[in-house]
Scaffold this motif. Sequence first.
Motif, short mmCIF file in Angstrom:
data_model
loop_
_atom_site.label_atom_id
_atom_site.label_comp_id
_atom_site.label_asym_id
_atom_site.label_seq_id
_atom_site.Cartn_x
_atom_site.Cartn_y
_atom_site.Cartn_z
N GLN A 32 0.94 -1.33 0.04
CA GLN A 32 0.14 -0.07 -0.16
C GLN A 32 0.75 1.25 0.11
O GLN A 32 1.49 1.56 0.99
CB GLN A 32 -0.97 0.05 1.34
N THR A 35 -0.42 6.33 -4.87
CA THR A 35 0.13 6.73 -6.21
C THR A 35 0.61 8.39 -6.16
O THR A 35 -0.31 9.11 -5.98
CB THR A 35 -0.75 6.76 -7.42
N THR A 65 -6.25 4.67 -1.70
CA THR A 65 -6.85 6.05 -1.36
C THR A 65 -7.86 6.43 -2.34
O THR A 65 -8.27 7.57 -2.12
CB THR A 65 -5.58 6.93 -1.03
N ASP A 84 -10.97 -2.33 -3.83
CA ASP A 84 -9.74 -2.99 -3.11
C ASP A 84 -10.22 -3.94 -2.27
O ASP A 84 -11.46 -4.02 -1.66
CB ASP A 84 -9.28 -1.56 -2.28
N ALA A 111 -9.18 -8.48 -6.56
CA ALA A 111 -8.76 -8.02 -7.99
C ALA A 111 -8.64 -8.82 -8.95
O ALA A 111 -9.04 -8.94 -10.15
CB ALA A 111 -7.79 -6.78 -8.04
N1 SAH Z 1 -3.79 2.97 -6.40
C1 SAH Z 1 -3.82 3.23 -4.95
C2 SAH Z 1 -3.08 2.38 -4.38
C3 SAH Z 1 -1.95 1.62 -4.91
S1 SAH Z 1 -1.09 0.26 -3.76
C4 SAH Z 1 -3.51 4.55 -4.68
O1 SAH Z 1 -3.09 5.34 -5.40
O2 SAH Z 1 -3.90 4.88 -3.58
C5 SAH Z 1 -2.11 -0.96 -4.18
C6 SAH Z 1 -3.35 -1.34 -3.62
O3 SAH Z 1 -3.78 -2.59 -4.22
C7 SAH Z 1 -3.68 -1.40 -2.26
O4 SAH Z 1 -4.57 -0.50 -1.73
C8 SAH Z 1 -4.00 -2.74 -1.59
O5 SAH Z 1 -4.79 -2.70 -0.70
C9 SAH Z 1 -4.49 -3.29 -2.67
N2 SAH Z 1 -4.46 -4.72 -3.16
C10 SAH Z 1 -3.64 -5.61 -2.76
N3 SAH Z 1 -3.86 -6.78 -3.20
C11 SAH Z 1 -5.15 -6.71 -3.56
C12 SAH Z 1 -6.14 -7.62 -4.15
N4 SAH Z 1 -5.89 -9.00 -4.28
N5 SAH Z 1 -7.44 -7.38 -4.64
C13 SAH Z 1 -7.67 -6.01 -4.65
N6 SAH Z 1 -6.82 -4.92 -3.88
C14 SAH Z 1 -5.61 -5.35 -3.72
#
Ligand code: SAH
Length: 212
Positions: A32, A35, A65, A84, A111
């Motif tokens: 986590q 971006t 976020t 998420d 996902a």
């Molecule tokens: N795009 C977001 C977070 C990037 S970090 C931003 O900019 O804030 C990667 C994200 O993927 C995290 O929020 C994490 O909780 C999520 N994640 C990790 N594994 C996942 C899964 N199997 N399914 C859905 N979300 C997942």
Amino acid sequence: MKSVLNVLDKAALELVLEKLKDFEKPVEDLEQYRTPGDLASQILWDAYIRGDIPGKIIVDLGCGTGVLTYGSLLIGADNAVCLDIDWEALKVAGENLKEFRGMFDLVAGDAGRPPLRPRNEDCVVVMNSPFGVKKRGADIMFLKAALKLCSRVYSIHKYTPRGLQVIARTAEEKGYSAMVISAEFMKLKPRYSHHRKRVHRFKVALIRFTRN
Ligand code: SAH
């Protein structure tokens, strides 16, 4: 609600996105990190000028976020799905997105098996998934799911020659062409206790996938 007219250019978009709330207690195993505004605005702007944001349904896999969902709605997306696996992340996204109430759905799910029906031309995935550092292959799992959902996908990946090969092969197998929009540095501030450097800097590729 803010309108697209308030955002004059990519630089202004970056500033707005940079101000959004960050993860409260980032979970390392889920990779986590929010971006950074520069990369978020760059990938969104590329999608925007290609006509892939205004009037579209945006799917943000691993929305964290909600930065990419927020930016998409701000520059004219019709509505968005912010998915998420982590409820705490979705709570932050909900706070960040509150001015767009009625235009987005927060979805808790994996996902890899998104509880969403595939769509075609009207839907665009914009995502910054885990890079597969903690859980090998997570990036490709996200990519495969994204390519099933929408005919256009915009995504940020760790830049390694081998990684790019795997991405290109995955796209080809699924009937997509992949185009690197640009190669950039992602700069992350220390987030976990074992992070020693003041800023962790590594190369990423912003990639656009188009169904053939
Ligand atoms: N795009 C977001 C977070 C990037 S970090 C931003 O900019 O804030 C990667 C994200 O993927 C995290 O929020 C994490 O909780 C999520 N994640 C990790 N594994 C996942 C899964 N199997 N399914 C859905 N979300 C997942």
